[in-house]
Structure formats: C-alpha cells, structure tokens
Design an enzyme around this catalytic site. Sequence first.
Site, PDB file in Angstrom:
ATOM      1  CB  CYS A  96      34.399 142.476  41.702  1.00 32.54           C
ATOM      2  SG  CYS A  96      32.646 142.273  42.035  1.00 32.54           S
ATOM      3  CB  CYS A 106      33.976 138.701  40.764  1.00 27.65           C
ATOM      4  SG  CYS A 106      33.033 139.483  39.419  1.00 27.65           S
ATOM      5  CG  ASP A 145      23.537 141.428  53.235  1.00 25.12           C
ATOM      6  OD1 ASP A 145      23.373 142.085  52.201  1.00 25.12           O
ATOM      7  OD2 ASP A 145      24.260 141.813  54.181  1.00 25.12           O
ATOM      8  CG  HIS A 194      31.762 142.635  37.247  1.00 27.00           C
ATOM      9  ND1 HIS A 194      31.852 142.694  38.630  1.00 27.00           N
ATOM     10  CD2 HIS A 194      31.850 143.912  36.808  1.00 27.00           C
ATOM     11  CE1 HIS A 194      31.998 143.957  38.990  1.00 27.00           C
ATOM     12  NE2 HIS A 194      32.008 144.715  37.906  1.00 27.00           N
ATOM     13  CG  ASN A 206      20.414 150.012  47.618  1.00 26.31           C
ATOM     14  OD1 ASN A 206      19.317 150.561  47.638  1.00 26.31           O
ATOM     15  ND2 ASN A 206      20.852 149.254  48.609  1.00 26.31           N
ATOM     16  N   GLY A 237      22.966 154.488  47.971  1.00 28.50           N
ATOM     17  CA  GLY A 237      23.851 153.833  48.934  1.00 28.50           C
ATOM     18  C   GLY A 237      24.450 152.538  48.439  1.00 28.50           C
ATOM     19  CG  HIS A 295      28.917 141.622  40.920  1.00 22.72           C
ATOM     20  ND1 HIS A 295      29.937 140.827  40.426  1.00 22.72           N
ATOM     21  CD2 HIS A 295      27.761 140.982  40.626  1.00 22.72           C
ATOM     22  CE1 HIS A 295      29.412 139.748  39.850  1.00 22.72           C
ATOM     23  NE2 HIS A 295      28.090 139.818  39.960  1.00 22.72           N
ATOM     24  CG  HIS A 345      23.922 143.635  45.116  1.00 25.27           C
ATOM     25  ND1 HIS A 345      24.911 144.468  44.646  1.00 25.27           N
ATOM     26  CD2 HIS A 345      23.417 144.245  46.217  1.00 25.27           C
ATOM     27  CE1 HIS A 345      25.009 145.529  45.441  1.00 25.27           C
ATOM     28  NE2 HIS A 345      24.107 145.427  46.385  1.00 25.27           N
ATOM     29  CG  HIS A 393      19.623 144.091  48.971  1.00 24.98           C
ATOM     30  ND1 HIS A 393      20.491 143.971  50.035  1.00 24.98           N
ATOM     31  CD2 HIS A 393      20.192 144.996  48.140  1.00 24.98           C
ATOM     32  CE1 HIS A 393      21.532 144.780  49.857  1.00 24.98           C
ATOM     33  NE2 HIS A 393      21.372 145.421  48.709  1.00 24.98           N
TER      34      HIS A 393
HETATM   35  P1  AMP Z   1      24.456 147.568  48.644  1.00 23.60           P
HETATM   36  O1  AMP Z   1      24.655 148.505  49.802  1.00 23.60           O
HETATM   37  O2  AMP Z   1      23.087 147.604  48.056  1.00 23.60           O
HETATM   38  O3  AMP Z   1      25.554 147.739  47.600  1.00 23.60           O
HETATM   39  O4  AMP Z   1      24.559 146.115  49.265  1.00 23.60           O
HETATM   40  C1  AMP Z   1      25.750 145.434  49.481  1.00 23.60           C
HETATM   41  C2  AMP Z   1      25.413 144.350  50.464  1.00 23.60           C
HETATM   42  O5  AMP Z   1      26.452 143.390  50.427  1.00 23.60           O
HETATM   43  C3  AMP Z   1      25.289 144.823  51.912  1.00 23.60           C
HETATM   44  O6  AMP Z   1      23.995 144.521  52.408  1.00 23.60           O
HETATM   45  C4  AMP Z   1      26.376 144.023  52.633  1.00 23.60           C
HETATM   46  O7  AMP Z   1      26.009 143.622  53.938  1.00 23.60           O
HETATM   47  C5  AMP Z   1      26.586 142.850  51.701  1.00 23.60           C
HETATM   48  N1  AMP Z   1      27.885 142.214  51.768  1.00 23.60           N
HETATM   49  C6  AMP Z   1      29.105 142.812  51.684  1.00 23.60           C
HETATM   50  N2  AMP Z   1      30.084 141.895  51.764  1.00 23.60           N
HETATM   51  C7  AMP Z   1      29.487 140.690  51.897  1.00 23.60           C
HETATM   52  C8  AMP Z   1      29.972 139.351  52.032  1.00 23.60           C
HETATM   53  N3  AMP Z   1      31.284 139.061  52.053  1.00 23.60           N
HETATM   54  N4  AMP Z   1      29.054 138.355  52.157  1.00 23.60           N
HETATM   55  C9  AMP Z   1      27.735 138.628  52.157  1.00 23.60           C
HETATM   56  N5  AMP Z   1      27.221 139.872  52.003  1.00 23.60           N
HETATM   57  C10 AMP Z   1      28.078 140.891  51.895  1.00 23.60           C
HETATM   58 ZN    ZN Z   2      31.904 141.331  40.134  1.00 27.10          ZN
END
Ligand code: AMP
Ligand code: ZN
Length: 113
Positions: A3, A6, A29, A45, A85, A91, A96, A98, A100
């Site tokens: 993950c 994680c 992000d 997680h 999301n 999408g 994990h 999160h 936004h």
């Molecule tokens: P979601 O599409 O809602 O699952 O959001 C996942 C978010 O994680 C996206 O906006 C990505 O730009 C962000 N993301 C993916 N990898 C990383 C990373 N290594 N560091 C910071 N953000 C990330």
């Molecule tokens: Zn995780």
Amino acid sequence: MDCIFCKIIKGEIPSTKVYEDESMYAFRDINPEAPVHVLVIPKEHIESMDKITPENSAVVAKIFEKIPAIAAEAGVTNGYRVISNCGPDAGQTVFHLHFHILGGETLPAHLLG
Ligand code: AMP
Ligand code: ZN
C-alpha cells in the site's frame, strides 16, 4: 501489503508533510488539482469509506476534528472542499482511506459545488 500510503506513513516513500500525530498523517497531493491539495489519511490501513466500522471510526472523527487546522496550515484562507472517493465509479485509485482537502481558489461548481 503493498500500500503506497502505508509506505508514505512509514517514510519509505517521500512526501511533503503538512501535519502528523499518533493517528493520522496529512501531506501534499503529488498531482494537485487546486493550489492547495492535501490528503489526510489514518495511520491504520482502512481500504475505503466502505470499510469504516464502529471499531475503527474513531480515527475518522479525529481526522474531521483536525481538518480545519490542517487546511489552515496548508494555506487555505477562504474555504475548502473535502472529498473521499470510494470505489470504481468515484475513481478511487489508492485503496487506503483518504480525504482530499482542496482550496486556494474558487473551486469548480460541477458535481460537488
Ligand atoms: P483517489 O483518486 O481519490 O484514490 O486519490 C489518490 C490521490 O493520491 C491522487 O490525487 C494522487 O495524485 C495521490 N497520490 C498518489 N501517489 C501519491 C504520492 N506518492 N504522494 C502524494 N500523493 C499521491
Ligand atoms: Zn495502507
């Protein structure tokens, strides 16, 4: 478990930290969709909103109690939007949980505004 979030919590993948305490981690992000775009994640997680239960929901309350301070710390001064999301139609790309935080400009009104 493979993950990415994680790994970010463990410091195995670099991130730009905005806030951290014993139960949550907030970071910028990597692909910002607004001038301020921060992700807030529980250190535990949890795959998605669908996996929030009475046993693990306390961290979600803690995250929401902290979001105003995290948004302010990230530079928001004039309002923000919080999005999570969940699943394919929304999408979700990282499984994990999160949240936004988006702000720093007048956000587009479609879908959520
Ligand atoms: P979601 O599409 O809602 O699952 O959001 C996942 C978010 O994680 C996206 O906006 C990505 O730009 C962000 N993301 C993916 N990898 C990383 C990373 N290594 N560091 C910071 N953000 C990330
Ligand atoms: Zn995780």
